[in-house]
Design an enzyme around this catalytic site. Structure first.
Site, PDB file in Angstrom:
ATOM      1  N   CYS A   1       0.502   8.254   4.382  1.00 19.32           N
ATOM      2  CA  CYS A   1      -0.346   7.064   4.531  1.00 19.32           C
ATOM      3  C   CYS A   1      -0.185   6.394   5.890  1.00 19.32           C
ATOM      4  CB  CYS A   1      -0.039   6.044   3.428  1.00 19.32           C
ATOM      5  SG  CYS A   1      -0.485   6.615   1.776  1.00 19.32           S
TER       6      CYS A   1
ATOM      7  N   GLN B   1       3.383   8.777  -6.913  1.00 20.88           N
ATOM      8  CA  GLN B   1       3.475   7.436  -6.335  1.00 20.88           C
ATOM      9  C   GLN B   1       3.257   6.340  -7.373  1.00 20.88           C
ATOM     10  OE1 GLN B   1       1.591   6.441  -2.621  1.00 20.88           O
ATOM     11  NE2 GLN B   1       1.780   8.512  -1.828  1.00 20.88           N
TER      12      GLN B   1
ATOM     13  N   SER C   1      -4.452   0.180  -4.694  1.00 18.74           N
ATOM     14  CA  SER C   1      -5.556   0.480  -3.777  1.00 18.74           C
ATOM     15  C   SER C   1      -6.455   1.550  -4.379  1.00 18.74           C
ATOM     16  CB  SER C   1      -5.013   0.944  -2.429  1.00 18.74           C
ATOM     17  OG  SER C   1      -4.205   2.105  -2.587  1.00 18.74           O
TER      18      SER C   1
ATOM     19  N   HIS D   1      -8.324   2.063   1.075  1.00 18.73           N
ATOM     20  CA  HIS D   1      -7.208   2.797   1.663  1.00 18.73           C
ATOM     21  C   HIS D   1      -7.610   4.249   1.926  1.00 18.73           C
ATOM     22  CE1 HIS D   1      -3.335   4.236   2.633  1.00 18.73           C
ATOM     23  NE2 HIS D   1      -2.755   4.249   1.446  1.00 18.73           N
TER      24      HIS D   1
ATOM     25  N   CYS E   1       4.194   1.751   3.751  1.00 21.14           N
ATOM     26  CA  CYS E   1       4.959   2.697   2.946  1.00 21.14           C
ATOM     27  C   CYS E   1       4.235   4.040   2.951  1.00 21.14           C
ATOM     28  CB  CYS E   1       5.132   2.180   1.519  1.00 21.14           C
ATOM     29  SG  CYS E   1       3.584   1.943   0.614  1.00 21.14           S
TER      30      CYS E   1
END
Length: 389
Positions: free
Chosen positions: A91, A152, A244, A345, A375
């Site tokens: 990311c 995640q 997101s 995102h 992150c």
């Protein structure tokens, strides 16, 4: 030592990363090319002078394979002599591109560089680069983490449990993100950074009417009986509303030496002051923003109180709220124009999207110092400090 400054920063509107998303019909190379073309046009810089174009993309497969950044530069009309490369720090890929561009300028390897990023999650869905049945981690990682790594979403739930962040807090944070983003759009605060594309002029995921009562009705997004047994502390409060979305978008920033900007008569938006990257527990995965923040502040010789604005990527509400608990930062100064929960995102584009929003917010609010951190999958994080000059 030379300094590195940002003189222009642009992004596309952000579309839903779905087949019916507003930008789903646009090839990812063309998404990125649009920001590169706009960056050159708005800055007035001679593209022949660009030493390198460094772009971030996460799922580098299919239409995002074969060094997407190079073909975006060619599609944008940049000279064939301008090189380009594509990087992956998950990311934080395009934030890493900013680090690399600035470090190249500071070292003297570059005079002018572009940092950018793109992700078309409608056309190249997340995990497209891992064929079914294939293991991207290998036996050594399996031996080191015998209980197994986790997705995640599970990491976001573990963070919520560890920092005692409840559903109401996460939903309230998400509502605030939408309201701030909607207010920024209504006030024209995104006009200077957004480059409309094929009739798309606004971010598609911002929901100004969202309230906590709406979000309270959403079901947990990641509940899994296997992980529920392994992690009994999880309360299953992460939903599609406080995380997101998946998105399409691109962004780009123009980085050059301060002396180069002066010679070209360009006014910098900000100086790229300090940088840090760090690793953290790959099971909790998303907590690296805490040590990365501490590390970049040490390197800069600054304290948290010196920072006027923060951009902390809103992968999940729990990540930002845990970061806030650990740092003590004032949430009124965090993601002041909304964050990824509202704006979106698009993975590889998010780093330079945050930078774009941040440098324009710094100018609009008269902020001297700003801090950006993200992150990243695998237990990683980038952080950097910008200074208005």
């Amino acid at each position: 030592m030379r300094d590195a400054v940002v003189v222009e920063a642009v992004r596309t509107p952000i579309g839903k990363g779905k087949p019916n998303g507003a930008l789903a019909h646009v090839h990812p190379v063309e998404l990125l090319a649009h920001t590169l073309r706009t960056l050159v046009e708005r800055s007035g810089v001679d593209p022949e002078q660009i030493d390198d174009v460094i772009g971030g993309t996460v799922d580098q497969v299919g239409e995002q394979a074969m060094n997407t950044t190079r073909y975006a530069a060619l599609s944008a009309g940049l000279p064939e002599s301008v090189p380009a490369t594509t990087v992956d720090r998950q990311c934080g890929s395009s934030q890493q591109a900013v680090h690399f561009a600035a470090q190249g300028v500071i070292s003297g390897a570059y005079d002018i560089a572009v940092a950018c990023g793109v992700e078309s999650m409608s056309r190249v869905p997340m995990w497209s680069n891992v064929p079914e049945g294939k293991d991207p981690f290998g036996p050594g990682v399996a031996a080191r983490y015998p209980e197994g790594l986790v997705p995640q979403g599970i990491s976001a739930e573990l963070i919520a449990a560890k920092w005692s962040i409840n559903r109401e807090q996460m939903d309230a944070f998400a509502v605030s993100s939408h309201r701030r983003a909607a207010a920024a759009w209504d006030a024209g605060l995104f006009d200077a950074e957004v480059a409309p594309l094929e009739g798309v002029t606004r971010d598609e995921c911002v929901r100004p009417g969202t309230g906590t009562e709406v979000l309270a009705g959403l079901r947990p997004a990641y509940h899994d009986p296997v992980f529920a047994e392994r992690f009994p502390q999880i309360e299953w409060n992460v939903t599609a509303g406080n995380a997101s979305p998946v998105n399409d978008g691109a962004s780009a920033v123009l980085v050059m030496a301060g002396e180069t900007a002066a010679a070209l008569g360009l006014r910098p938006l900000a100086r790229l002051h300090s940088f840090a990257v760090t690793g953290s527990d790959p099971v909790l995965m998303l907590t690296g923003v805490v040590p990365a923040t501490e590390k970049v502040l040490r390197r800069a010789g600054l304290s948290l109180d010196d920072i006027d604005l923060f951009e902390v990527n809103e992968a999940f509400s729990s990540v930002v709220l845990a970061w806030q608990q650990e740092t003590g930062a004032d949430l009124d100064r965090v993601n002041v124009h909304g964050g990824a929960i509202a704006l979106g995102h698009p993975l590889g584009a998010s780093g330079t999207r945050l930078t774009t929003t941040l440098v324009h917010a710094m100018r609009e609010r008269g902020a001297r110092y700003a801090l950006q951190t993200m992150c990243e999958a695998g237990g990683l994080a980038n952080a950097m400090i910008l200074e208005r000059i």
